[in-house]
Structure formats: C-alpha cells, structure tokens
Design an enzyme around this catalytic site. Sequence first.
Site, short mmCIF file in Angstrom:
data_model
loop_
_atom_site.label_atom_id
_atom_site.label_comp_id
_atom_site.label_asym_id
_atom_site.label_seq_id
_atom_site.Cartn_x
_atom_site.Cartn_y
_atom_site.Cartn_z
N THR A 1 -2.19 -2.88 7.48
CA THR A 1 -3.32 -3.20 6.61
C THR A 1 -2.87 -4.15 5.50
O THR A 1 -1.73 -4.13 5.07
CB THR A 1 -3.91 -1.93 5.98
OG1 THR A 1 -2.89 -1.20 5.31
CG2 THR A 1 -4.55 -1.07 7.05
N ASN B 1 -3.56 -4.52 2.00
CA ASN B 1 -4.18 -3.78 0.91
C ASN B 1 -4.46 -4.65 -0.31
O ASN B 1 -3.63 -5.46 -0.71
CB ASN B 1 -3.29 -2.61 0.50
CG ASN B 1 -3.10 -1.63 1.65
OD1 ASN B 1 -3.98 -0.85 1.95
ND2 ASN B 1 -1.94 -1.70 2.29
N HIS C 1 -5.79 -9.50 13.99
CA HIS C 1 -4.99 -10.63 14.45
C HIS C 1 -3.53 -10.22 14.32
O HIS C 1 -3.16 -9.52 13.37
CB HIS C 1 -5.27 -11.88 13.60
CG HIS C 1 -4.46 -13.08 13.99
ND1 HIS C 1 -4.82 -13.92 15.01
CD2 HIS C 1 -3.30 -13.57 13.47
CE1 HIS C 1 -3.92 -14.89 15.12
NE2 HIS C 1 -2.99 -14.70 14.20
N LYS D 1 3.91 1.64 9.65
CA LYS D 1 4.93 2.61 10.09
C LYS D 1 4.33 3.84 10.77
O LYS D 1 4.78 4.28 11.82
CB LYS D 1 5.77 3.04 8.89
CG LYS D 1 6.56 1.89 8.26
CD LYS D 1 7.28 2.35 7.00
CE LYS D 1 7.99 1.19 6.32
NZ LYS D 1 8.62 1.60 5.04
N ARG E 1 -19.35 3.48 10.17
CA ARG E 1 -19.46 4.95 10.12
C ARG E 1 -19.03 5.48 8.76
O ARG E 1 -18.42 4.76 7.95
CB ARG E 1 -18.60 5.60 11.21
CG ARG E 1 -17.12 5.34 11.04
CD ARG E 1 -16.28 6.13 12.04
NE ARG E 1 -14.86 5.82 11.94
CZ ARG E 1 -14.02 6.38 11.08
NH1 ARG E 1 -14.45 7.29 10.23
NH2 ARG E 1 -12.73 6.04 11.07
N GLU F 1 -8.76 -0.80 2.28
CA GLU F 1 -7.60 -1.06 3.13
C GLU F 1 -8.03 -1.87 4.36
O GLU F 1 -8.33 -1.31 5.41
CB GLU F 1 -6.95 0.26 3.55
CG GLU F 1 -6.51 1.13 2.37
CD GLU F 1 -5.95 2.48 2.79
OE1 GLU F 1 -5.16 2.52 3.75
OE2 GLU F 1 -6.32 3.49 2.16
N GLY G 1 0.82 -1.20 0.00
CA GLY G 1 0.00 0.00 0.00
C GLY G 1 0.86 1.25 0.00
O GLY G 1 1.91 1.33 -0.63
N PHE H 1 -9.77 14.08 10.07
CA PHE H 1 -9.43 14.21 11.49
C PHE H 1 -8.44 15.36 11.67
O PHE H 1 -7.60 15.62 10.80
CB PHE H 1 -8.84 12.90 12.01
CG PHE H 1 -9.84 11.78 12.06
CD1 PHE H 1 -10.61 11.57 13.19
CD2 PHE H 1 -10.04 10.98 10.95
CE1 PHE H 1 -11.56 10.56 13.22
CE2 PHE H 1 -10.98 9.96 10.97
CZ PHE H 1 -11.74 9.75 12.10
#
Length: 359
Positions: free
Chosen positions: A239, A241, A296, A233, A316, A291, A227, A321
């Site tokens: 994720t 991707n 786990h 990082k 949602r 993504e 990704g 943000f």
Amino acid sequence: MAEADGILSEILKVFLVKYGKQWDGREALKIAGKTPFESAAVIVEDYELPCATEEFVSEITPMFSNQWCKIKALPGADRLIKHLRHHEVPMALASNSPKENIEAKISYHEGWKETFSVVIGGDEVRIGKPSPEIFLEAANRLKIEPPNLLVIEDSVPGVTAGKAAGMEVVAVPSLPKQTHLYTSADEVINSLLDLGPEKWGLPPFQDWIERTLPVEPWHIGGPIIKGFGRGSKLLGVPTANLSTEGYSDLLSEHPSGVYFGWAGLSARGVYKMVTSIGWNPYFDNKEKTIEPWLLHKFDENFYGEELRLVIVGYIRAEANFPSLESLIAKIHEDGDVAERALGLPLYAKHRDDPYLKMY
C-alpha cells in the site's frame, strides 16, 4: 440524517474558554441523542461550570442559530431520502431537538422539508428518547401501526426508544468504534450507504453497478509515508500510505469502508487504485487512516513521492475477519472488483481529472 456533532464541538470549544475550560469531546458519547437540556446538564456537571443548566442553555442556544446551514447530511442520507420519496414511502422525522430547530436544519437540504410528512420535536412530547413516546406519536400521525415502521437511528437512546415502541430499528452509530453499544438494534450498519431497504420490505436501491456504488468524486493527496509495515510483508499487498495530517476533517466526512478510483503518482503516471479508509478492525487501528493499493506492479518503493487520489466509487463497509487468510482473500476480491469497474465509462472518465496530472 444530518451530522451536527462537528458544529456542537466547534461551538463548545469557543464557549468553554469563557470559563477557562477546554472542550475535549469526552462527553460526546454521553450527550448523543439526548435533549438539549439534558446535554447541557451533562456538560455543566462534568466541566464543573459555575452556572445553572438553564443559564448555560440560554447563553449557548443563540450560537447555534446561524450554524444550521453548515450541518452536512450524513453520507447516503440524500440518496436514501430521494429513493424513498420516489417510491412514495411515507416518512417521519422524530428528534429530541425542538421542532423549530429541526425545521431550520432541514430547510437547508433540498427536498427534505417536503419529504417528511410528519416532523416531531422533543418539545411536542412529555418525555424524549429513550422513552418511546416520540416514535409512538409519529406512528399515530402517520396512521401506521408501530410494528410496520422502521426506525433509523444514530444514538443509543434513539435505538432504545424505537425498540420500546415495538418498531424495527437499524442503527448507524454516530461515534466510531462504538457498535458494541447498539446491540439492541435489529441491525447495525456502518453508514447509510450500507442500508439494504429490501431487508425491511422497502424498494431496493437500483444504483449499484458491477458491485460498486458511484459516489461524488473527492480528492486527497500528499507524500507517501511508511505505514504499519504489514502491507507488503504480511498481506502481500504493497500500500502507498498517505499522511492524514491536514485531512482528518475530510476523512471524517466519509464513512469507513473500501473505495476505489484513480491515483496519480509523481512523474510516473495514473493508475487504478482501491483503498481502505477507516480503523481496519482486524488490526484495530487507533486512528482513521487511508491505505491505497495501486493496482500495478512496481519494482521499487515510492516513499516520499507525491500521490494524488480521486475517489469515485464505494465497494463495501469496513469489516473484521476471522483470519488473516480471509482478510487477504477479501482484499484481492476488492482489487478485482475495482479493476473491472474502472474499465466502465462511468468511472474511466475520471482518469483525466486535472487533479491527477503532475507530469
């Protein structure tokens, strides 16, 4: 309430070849919410077609007649219509399209024709949106004062018309990343899944479960790719991707937002999963991506391995943000919501979906 942009694009791609032109979608924003004749005039002018607008309309109109059945309802439209019908909330459908076309479109959606007590086409008023005339006529036929009506619109001309009519307006932008054009609306939402009827004096939805909304399960899969390099990082959330190649149409059908479900990973097994779908406003992605975050802890990366997802619920809307810290906190909150929800029988049963079995 229904998404016709895809049908329009497909027809124009074929039709414009006749004139040696290629539809690239650049007029999509210009024609959104306009009458068919106004839209045709824009295309004729912008593509410098050697025909009059009237000729263009007469040639292209028949191409739509056998395509109405392919127009899909906007995500959340059926849910909203059934909810309001159950609570006997009067509804009108007012569109710049000719009434005959509107009735043809809604006839393919079960219960819609009976639900709307008033249907008004652009051919029934003197001036279409952005004029308020069509909404004022709807209020008149409903016998409800304009300030007591809520307009749900996906186009800028429609929002302008609703506000000019003295009504409250919720905008659901038809084109991605264009919310800045809808600032005159009382509220702008990402999709009808995010509508809160109680904000407007209407009965609230009762189908949210443990902060999640069940959705009709859908599947997507493919090899895991590298990704943007920010999951592990920057965010501390590794994720898995997926390439969107071959899935762009499927992703376009679903609103951007945070979803959850089950992930089948090559020969390893099936895991709980939460995933972001969209443009990730904080990082301003240029393409709609998916993504997934498998809930786990893995000791090694899994690039190139086959991943299959069954998406069963919605958490949602996509949001921006103010800081990286608030984004990370929200991601972990989403993970906690998904972790708990997937323990419920309603969602847990999909762990056995045959699509996930690769071992």
